[in-house]
Design a protein around this motif. Structure first.
Motif, PDB file in Angstrom:
ATOM      1  N   GLY A  71      24.351  90.429  21.721  1.00 10.06           N
ATOM      2  CA  GLY A  71      23.599  89.922  20.604  1.00 10.06           C
ATOM      3  C   GLY A  71      24.292  90.431  19.269  1.00 10.06           C
ATOM      4  N   ASP A 105      13.040  94.210  21.845  1.00 11.92           N
ATOM      5  CA  ASP A 105      11.774  93.405  21.906  1.00 11.92           C
ATOM      6  C   ASP A 105      11.617  93.002  23.253  1.00 11.92           C
ATOM      7  OD1 ASP A 105      14.305  91.787  21.133  1.00 11.92           O
ATOM      8  OD2 ASP A 105      13.121  90.094  22.237  1.00 11.92           O
ATOM      9  N   ALA A 119      17.531  91.950  17.217  1.00 16.53           N
ATOM     10  CA  ALA A 119      17.927  90.864  16.079  1.00 16.53           C
ATOM     11  C   ALA A 119      16.853  90.148  15.840  1.00 16.53           C
ATOM     12  CB  ALA A 119      19.528  90.235  16.580  1.00 16.53           C
ATOM     13  N   CYS A 120      15.985  89.756  17.024  1.00 19.71           N
ATOM     14  CA  CYS A 120      15.005  88.613  16.821  1.00 19.71           C
ATOM     15  C   CYS A 120      13.796  89.317  16.025  1.00 19.71           C
ATOM     16  CB  CYS A 120      14.775  87.830  17.833  1.00 19.71           C
ATOM     17  SG  CYS A 120      13.983  88.495  19.220  1.00 19.71           S
TER      18      CYS A 120
HETATM   19  P1  GDP Z   1      27.048  88.010  21.335  1.00 19.99           P
HETATM   20  O1  GDP Z   1      28.025  87.565  22.398  1.00 19.99           O
HETATM   21  O2  GDP Z   1      27.228  89.591  21.458  1.00 19.99           O
HETATM   22  O3  GDP Z   1      27.767  87.685  19.809  1.00 19.99           O
HETATM   23  O4  GDP Z   1      25.553  87.721  21.575  1.00 19.99           O
HETATM   24  P2  GDP Z   1      24.808  86.592  20.908  1.00 19.99           P
HETATM   25  O5  GDP Z   1      24.579  86.877  19.363  1.00 19.99           O
HETATM   26  O6  GDP Z   1      25.505  85.275  20.978  1.00 19.99           O
HETATM   27  O7  GDP Z   1      23.507  86.570  21.384  1.00 19.99           O
HETATM   28  C1  GDP Z   1      23.487  86.402  23.058  1.00 19.99           C
HETATM   29  C2  GDP Z   1      22.039  85.937  23.396  1.00 19.99           C
HETATM   30  O8  GDP Z   1      21.213  87.040  23.394  1.00 19.99           O
HETATM   31  C3  GDP Z   1      21.678  84.877  22.853  1.00 19.99           C
HETATM   32  O9  GDP Z   1      20.754  83.856  23.682  1.00 19.99           O
HETATM   33  C4  GDP Z   1      20.817  85.265  21.670  1.00 19.99           C
HETATM   34  O10 GDP Z   1      19.821  84.556  21.384  1.00 19.99           O
HETATM   35  C5  GDP Z   1      19.983  86.456  22.493  1.00 19.99           C
HETATM   36  N1  GDP Z   1      19.759  87.641  21.712  1.00 19.99           N
HETATM   37  C6  GDP Z   1      20.620  88.219  20.633  1.00 19.99           C
HETATM   38  N2  GDP Z   1      19.735  89.172  20.225  1.00 19.99           N
HETATM   39  C7  GDP Z   1      18.512  89.427  20.562  1.00 19.99           C
HETATM   40  C8  GDP Z   1      17.472  90.125  20.580  1.00 19.99           C
HETATM   41  O11 GDP Z   1      17.558  91.146  19.699  1.00 19.99           O
HETATM   42  N3  GDP Z   1      16.384  89.778  21.418  1.00 19.99           N
HETATM   43  C9  GDP Z   1      16.141  88.747  22.254  1.00 19.99           C
HETATM   44  N4  GDP Z   1      15.371  88.638  22.917  1.00 19.99           N
HETATM   45  N5  GDP Z   1      17.659  87.913  22.461  1.00 19.99           N
HETATM   46  C10 GDP Z   1      18.614  88.212  21.747  1.00 19.99           C
END
Ligand code: GDP
Ligand code: MG
Length: 171
Positions: free
Chosen positions: A18, A121, A149-150
């Motif tokens: 995330g 969450d 993040a959400c």
């Molecule tokens: P990154 O690869 O670390 O940049 O991760 P992303 O920001 O692309 O997020 C990866 C996945 O996790 C996506 O499907 C997001 O929607 C989900 N995601 C990111 N943060 C959260 C969070 O705080 N809660 C939930 N439930 N899903 C999250």
């Protein structure tokens, strides 16, 4: 007039934890569900922290870099956010090695760092306890935030970034 301080922050952690969602949440106060996981981006952002305007340059790494690329990002940054996903124990186990690489690259300096356990969450599928995150942060002598993040309850995401800026400015 004094030039406002500028800090370079890089966000590290396994792909999918995330990182992009957290950075976008911090910058826009919005949550974006899908982000290209292979994308690496830098953003500029200004914030008023303790009555001082701080300009941040934020590098959102992809999390799939090889060691040379990681080292390059580490040399570039002044401060670091290491993110894991509380529903993914493997991502928590990657924190230690990232920290070691940071120490290696930045020595002899002691590295401004915050540890973030994201996706709070999703407590019902949690794999990493809050106390485990706290303990690891204590070992690394850094601040620790569990956040989402959400949902972003209590504005913990911005607090983590601001605290990191303070930490960089204290050095
Ligand atoms: P990154 O690869 O670390 O940049 O991760 P992303 O920001 O692309 O997020 C990866 C996945 O996790 C996506 O499907 C997001 O929607 C989900 N995601 C990111 N943060 C959260 C969070 O705080 N809660 C939930 N439930 N899903 C999250
Ligand atoms: Mg990403």
């Amino acid at each position: 007039m004094a030039k406002s301080p500028e800090v370079k922050l890089a966000v590290f952690g396994r792909a999918g934890v995330g990182k992009s969602a957290l950075v976008v949440r911090f910058l826009t106060r919005r949550f974006i569900w899908e982000y290209d996981p292979t994308l690496e981006s830098t953003y500029r952002h200004q914030a008023n922290i303790d009555d001082e305007v701080v300009t941040m340059e934020i590098l959102d790494t992809a999390g799939q870099e090889d060691v040379q690329q990681k080292e390059g990002h580490m040399r570039w940054g002044d401060g670091f956010v290491i993110v894991y996903d509380i529903t993914d124990r493997g991502s928590f186990e990657e924190v230690g090695p990232l920290r070691s690489l940071l120490e290696e690259v930045k020595k002899p300096k002691n590295v401004p760092l915050v540890l973030v356990g994201n996706k709070s969450d999703l407590d019902h599928i949690r794999q990493v306890g809050t106390e485990e995150g706290e303990r690891l942060a204590a070992e690394m002598a850094c601040a620790f935030y569990e956040c989402s993040a959400c949902a972003n309850e209590g504005g913990a995401v911005a607090e983590a970034f601001h605290e990191l800026c303070r930490e960089v400015r204290r050095r």
